[in-house]
Design a protein around this motif. Structure first.
Motif, PDB file in Angstrom:
ATOM      1  N   ALA A  41       0.831  -1.205   0.000  1.00 39.20           N
ATOM      2  CA  ALA A  41       0.000   0.000   0.000  1.00 39.20           C
ATOM      3  C   ALA A  41       0.867   1.258   0.000  1.00 39.20           C
ATOM      4  N   GLY A  42       2.001   1.191   0.714  1.00 35.99           N
ATOM      5  CA  GLY A  42       2.918   2.331   0.722  1.00 35.99           C
ATOM      6  C   GLY A  42       3.517   2.599  -0.652  1.00 35.99           C
ATOM      7  N   LEU A  43       3.892   1.531  -1.383  1.00 32.87           N
ATOM      8  CA  LEU A  43       4.426   1.713  -2.732  1.00 32.87           C
ATOM      9  C   LEU A  43       3.392   2.361  -3.650  1.00 32.87           C
ATOM     10  N   ALA A  44       2.132   1.989  -3.466  1.00 31.26           N
ATOM     11  CA  ALA A  44       1.059   2.529  -4.312  1.00 31.26           C
ATOM     12  C   ALA A  44       0.782   3.999  -4.045  1.00 31.26           C
ATOM     13  N   MET A  45       1.401   4.550  -3.020  1.00 25.30           N
ATOM     14  CA  MET A  45       1.279   5.983  -2.753  1.00 25.30           C
ATOM     15  C   MET A  45       2.262   6.811  -3.586  1.00 25.30           C
ATOM     16  N   GLU A  46       3.225   6.125  -4.227  1.00 33.16           N
ATOM     17  CA  GLU A  46       4.272   6.834  -4.963  1.00 33.16           C
ATOM     18  C   GLU A  46       3.841   7.144  -6.391  1.00 33.16           C
ATOM     19  N   GLU A  47       4.134   8.347  -6.826  1.00 37.07           N
ATOM     20  CA  GLU A  47       3.719   8.829  -8.153  1.00 37.07           C
ATOM     21  C   GLU A  47       4.306   7.993  -9.280  1.00 37.07           C
ATOM     22  N   ILE A  49       5.223   4.882  -9.389  1.00 28.75           N
ATOM     23  CA  ILE A  49       4.929   3.450  -9.379  1.00 28.75           C
ATOM     24  C   ILE A  49       3.496   3.223  -9.862  1.00 28.75           C
ATOM     25  N   GLU A  50       3.346   2.327 -10.840  1.00 28.17           N
ATOM     26  CA  GLU A  50       2.038   2.051 -11.431  1.00 28.17           C
ATOM     27  C   GLU A  50       1.202   1.189 -10.489  1.00 28.17           C
ATOM     28  N   SER A  51      -0.001   1.648 -10.197  1.00 26.02           N
ATOM     29  CA  SER A  51      -0.877   0.882  -9.310  1.00 26.02           C
ATOM     30  C   SER A  51      -2.330   1.142  -9.694  1.00 26.02           C
ATOM     31  N   ARG A  52      -3.186   0.226  -9.294  1.00 21.95           N
ATOM     32  CA  ARG A  52      -4.625   0.410  -9.500  1.00 21.95           C
ATOM     33  C   ARG A  52      -5.398  -0.360  -8.447  1.00 21.95           C
ATOM     34  N   ILE A  53      -6.603   0.098  -8.198  1.00 20.77           N
ATOM     35  CA  ILE A  53      -7.538  -0.581  -7.311  1.00 20.77           C
ATOM     36  C   ILE A  53      -8.741  -0.991  -8.146  1.00 20.77           C
ATOM     37  N   VAL A  54      -9.087  -2.268  -8.051  1.00 17.43           N
ATOM     38  CA  VAL A  54     -10.241  -2.807  -8.771  1.00 17.43           C
ATOM     39  C   VAL A  54     -11.271  -3.258  -7.746  1.00 17.43           C
ATOM     40  N   PRO A 276      13.173  -0.153 -20.582  1.00 22.47           N
ATOM     41  CA  PRO A 276      12.262  -0.711 -19.570  1.00 22.47           C
ATOM     42  C   PRO A 276      10.803  -0.586 -19.986  1.00 22.47           C
ATOM     43  N   MET A 277      10.000  -1.592 -19.595  1.00 22.07           N
ATOM     44  CA  MET A 277       8.560  -1.540 -19.842  1.00 22.07           C
ATOM     45  C   MET A 277       7.842  -0.717 -18.774  1.00 22.07           C
ATOM     46  N   HIS A 278       8.506  -0.554 -17.628  1.00 18.98           N
ATOM     47  CA  HIS A 278       7.942   0.232 -16.532  1.00 18.98           C
ATOM     48  C   HIS A 278       9.042   1.130 -15.967  1.00 18.98           C
ATOM     49  N   GLU A 279       8.626   2.126 -15.225  1.00 16.64           N
ATOM     50  CA  GLU A 279       9.580   3.067 -14.624  1.00 16.64           C
ATOM     51  C   GLU A 279      10.599   2.315 -13.770  1.00 16.64           C
TER      52      GLU A 279
END
Length: 370
Positions: A41-47, A49-54, A276-279
């Motif tokens: 959850a902490g990583l998902a707070m970072e600009e 880092i790609e994240s989503r909530i479903v 890279p495919m992601h940051e």
């Protein structure tokens, strides 16, 4: 913390890889989660880092993209947090990728981690990549269907492409240490039983259309002198409005010759496939080290660490990293590929020191200050 993977790779590649899905029971014995839900959850707070909530509340699907500041409104059921490329940002989580490095690394994409509450999932869907789903904390029920090019897909939400009902060929629960392998194109749906953590090690290749487009851009940038169609043996045709078969073959041949030129194709592919495919967690050195300062730090006993999951590939007698050629002999390149940590004794010759100075200043390797 180190989880040990037990897979008979010869059997797996012969019978399952890109052929059919399989559950590998207890592939990680005594599995220990390398990350907690709170850390995820902490990583998902970072600009960056790609994240989503479903969510799936009362049969209504919704999806939102991070960064996320608060999770308290989501309740205790029917929502998932998914974070991409966790191997780029979390050292312990990145250790889960290590056992899969026997598979060609140019095809590796990332480690995606999913935290799910009771009843949560992302719905039935088809992925365009191969994935090893490692079950961590908790349990999930998976239903996997057979591959069929005629499945109809639909948008359950603008960010969620689902697939119509299918007959499961796998319908089982998996628990900590189990792995579900799903090849590209097989529909699947995972639903969490209680709280759970899942780790997806994904392998993806680009389509031929994407590769052709990328190569065309490279050729335009690297061949300033255009190659024109010419026909010095031209004979007057009976129908000047008809393009002759030999003309079409000659045009195709000119284009194919570009692809068959190893100096062009190999250099393009090495640079292209290592982007890279992601940051990435790359931080250039500012101010940059000069050679004397760099060598002095190494001589003091400091260790150089490679940025997690930065992409390195070897083609013939050349290697590439993050879109750049590595101007070093293959013996040294092998060392860079196989070693996560480097020491001064391995880098003493002038050429290697200068190249590594450049890569450290770019942020590809770094001194661990802990």
């Amino acid at each position: 913390m180190s989880n040990k993977l037990t897979i008979d790779w010869d059997d797996f590649l012969t019978n399952y890889w890109q052929k059919k899905p399989v559950i590998l029971r207890d592939a990680f014995s005594n599995f220990i989660d390398p990350i907690s839900p709170e850390e995820l959850a902490g990583l998902a707070m970072e600009e960056e880092i790609e994240s989503r909530i479903v969510t799936n509340k009362n049969g209504i699907w919704d999806a939102n993209y991070g960064p996320f500041i608060d999770y308290s409104h989501l309740g205790e059921e029917n929502w998932s947090l998914l974070v991409q490329a966790v191997d780029h940002w979390h050292k312990q989580a990145a250790t889960l990728v290590e056992p899969f490095k026997c598979i060609p690394q140019w095809q590796f994409e990332d480690l995606m981690i999913s935290y799910a509450t009771q009843g949560a999932g992302v719905g039935p869907h088809i992925d365009n990549y191969d994935v090893f789903i490692i079950q961590g904390k908790g349990c999930r029920r998976w239903q996997v269907g057979d591959r069929n090019p005629n499945y109809k897909q639909f948008s359950a939400h603008k960010a969620l492409l689902h697939v119509e009902d299918y007959l499961p060929i796998i319908d089982e629960e998996i628990t900590a240490g189990d792995i579900l392998y799903i090849p590209i194109g097989f529909p699947h749906n995972g639903v969490s039983i209680g709280e759970s953590l899942s780790y997806s090690v994904g392998f993806r290749t680009q389509t031929s259309q994407e590769l052709l487009s990328g190569f065309a851009d490279y050729v335009i940038d690297n061949l300033p002198n255009g190659i024109f169609y010419q026909d010095p043996d031209l004979k007057l045709p009976s129908d000047p409005y008809r393009i002759q078969p030999y003309e079409l073959e000659k045009l195709k041949g000119q284009m194919i010759d570009l692809i068959k030129n190893p100096a062009l194709f190999n250099d393009w592919f090495g640079k292209h496939i290592t982007m890279p495919m992601h940051e990435l967690n790359i931080i250039p050195v500012d101010p940059a080290y000069d050679l004397d300062e760099f060598e002095e730090i190494l001589q003091s006993g400091a260790e150089l660490y490679r940025v997690p999951s930065i992409r390195i590939v070897k083609i013939d007698d050349t290697a590439y990293i993050n879109g750049n050629k590595i101007p070093l002999p293959m013996e040294t390149i092998d060392l860079l590929c196989e070693s996560e940590v480097l020491y001064y004794e391995q880098l003493q010759d002038e050429q290697t020191l200068n190249v590594m100075l450049e890569f450290v200043n770019l942020g590809y390797w770094y001194f661990d200050e802990e």
